[in-house]
Design a protein around this motif. Structure first.
Motif, PDB file in Angstrom:
ATOM      1  N   GLU A   7       0.838  -1.197   0.000  1.00  0.00           N
ATOM      2  CA  GLU A   7       0.000   0.000   0.000  1.00  0.00           C
ATOM      3  C   GLU A   7       0.873   1.246   0.000  1.00  0.00           C
ATOM      4  O   GLU A   7       1.829   1.334   0.768  1.00  0.00           O
ATOM      5  N   LYS A   8       0.555   2.181  -0.868  1.00  0.00           N
ATOM      6  CA  LYS A   8       1.219   3.480  -0.864  1.00  0.00           C
ATOM      7  C   LYS A   8       0.492   4.361   0.141  1.00  0.00           C
ATOM      8  O   LYS A   8      -0.732   4.482   0.098  1.00  0.00           O
ATOM      9  N   TRP A   9       1.225   4.934   1.075  1.00  0.00           N
ATOM     10  CA  TRP A   9       0.628   5.803   2.081  1.00  0.00           C
ATOM     11  C   TRP A   9       0.588   7.228   1.529  1.00  0.00           C
ATOM     12  O   TRP A   9       1.588   7.773   1.100  1.00  0.00           O
ATOM     13  N   LYS A  10      -0.603   7.813   1.539  1.00  0.00           N
ATOM     14  CA  LYS A  10      -0.786   9.162   1.029  1.00  0.00           C
ATOM     15  C   LYS A  10      -0.646  10.146   2.183  1.00  0.00           C
ATOM     16  O   LYS A  10      -1.518  10.252   3.028  1.00  0.00           O
ATOM     17  N   MET A  11       0.491  10.811   2.219  1.00  0.00           N
ATOM     18  CA  MET A  11       0.761  11.777   3.281  1.00  0.00           C
ATOM     19  C   MET A  11      -0.109  13.012   3.093  1.00  0.00           C
ATOM     20  O   MET A  11      -0.318  13.464   1.978  1.00  0.00           O
ATOM     21  N   GLY A  12      -0.618  13.521   4.171  1.00  0.00           N
ATOM     22  CA  GLY A  12      -1.419  14.738   4.144  1.00  0.00           C
ATOM     23  C   GLY A  12      -0.843  15.745   5.116  1.00  0.00           C
ATOM     24  O   GLY A  12       0.166  15.510   5.762  1.00  0.00           O
ATOM     25  N   LEU A  13      -1.499  16.855   5.230  1.00  0.00           N
ATOM     26  CA  LEU A  13      -1.011  17.895   6.124  1.00  0.00           C
ATOM     27  C   LEU A  13      -1.532  17.725   7.551  1.00  0.00           C
ATOM     28  O   LEU A  13      -0.930  18.223   8.490  1.00  0.00           O
ATOM     29  N   ASN A  14      -2.666  17.038   7.713  1.00  0.00           N
ATOM     30  CA  ASN A  14      -3.286  16.939   9.031  1.00  0.00           C
ATOM     31  C   ASN A  14      -3.450  15.505   9.483  1.00  0.00           C
ATOM     32  O   ASN A  14      -3.813  14.632   8.702  1.00  0.00           O
ATOM     33  N   LYS A  15      -3.181  15.264  10.740  1.00  0.00           N
ATOM     34  CA  LYS A  15      -3.489  14.014  11.427  1.00  0.00           C
ATOM     35  C   LYS A  15      -2.904  12.775  10.748  1.00  0.00           C
ATOM     36  O   LYS A  15      -3.538  11.728  10.683  1.00  0.00           O
ATOM     37  N   ASN A  16      -1.672  12.872  10.242  1.00  0.00           N
ATOM     38  CA  ASN A  16      -1.038  11.721   9.587  1.00  0.00           C
ATOM     39  C   ASN A  16      -0.956  10.521  10.514  1.00  0.00           C
ATOM     40  O   ASN A  16      -1.258   9.404  10.105  1.00  0.00           O
ATOM     41  N   GLY A  17      -0.522  10.743  11.746  1.00  0.00           N
ATOM     42  CA  GLY A  17      -0.379   9.642  12.690  1.00  0.00           C
ATOM     43  C   GLY A  17      -1.697   8.955  12.983  1.00  0.00           C
ATOM     44  O   GLY A  17      -1.773   7.724  13.026  1.00  0.00           O
ATOM     45  N   GLU A  18      -2.749   9.730  13.177  1.00  0.00           N
ATOM     46  CA  GLU A  18      -4.065   9.166  13.464  1.00  0.00           C
ATOM     47  C   GLU A  18      -4.610   8.389  12.273  1.00  0.00           C
ATOM     48  O   GLU A  18      -5.174   7.304  12.427  1.00  0.00           O
ATOM     49  N   ARG A  19      -4.432   8.930  11.073  1.00  0.00           N
ATOM     50  CA  ARG A  19      -4.916   8.243   9.870  1.00  0.00           C
ATOM     51  C   ARG A  19      -4.138   6.961   9.629  1.00  0.00           C
ATOM     52  O   ARG A  19      -4.708   5.931   9.277  1.00  0.00           O
ATOM     53  N   LEU A  20      -2.816   7.003   9.828  1.00  0.00           N
ATOM     54  CA  LEU A  20      -1.995   5.808   9.648  1.00  0.00           C
ATOM     55  C   LEU A  20      -2.404   4.741  10.658  1.00  0.00           C
ATOM     56  O   LEU A  20      -2.563   3.570  10.302  1.00  0.00           O
ATOM     57  N   GLU A  21      -2.599   5.125  11.905  1.00  0.00           N
ATOM     58  CA  GLU A  21      -3.009   4.169  12.931  1.00  0.00           C
ATOM     59  C   GLU A  21      -4.351   3.525  12.579  1.00  0.00           C
ATOM     60  O   GLU A  21      -4.512   2.308  12.693  1.00  0.00           O
TER      61      GLU A  21
END
Length: 52
Positions: A7-21
């Motif tokens: 899976e390619k992780w799509k980095m964003g500006l907000n809440k990266n850690g929460e979205r990844l978790e």
């Protein structure tokens, strides 16, 4: 036998850690385990038993 998912992780500006978790927890519910996270390419490799 094992199967793999990349899976390619799509980095964003907000809440990266929460979205990844949340994403990792969702895949874990489906039986996937993280075996590698490549920081430079933002790629996550998962593995699970195919005959589960």
């Amino acid at each position: 036998m094992k199967e793999y998912k990349v899976e390619k992780w799509k980095m964003g500006l907000n809440k990266n850690g929460e979205r990844l978790e949340a994403t990792l927890n969702e895949f874990a519910k489906q039986g996937w385990q993280v075996i590698h996270i490549a920081e430079n390419s933002a790629t996550v490799v998962f593995e699970r038993n195919k005959n589960r």
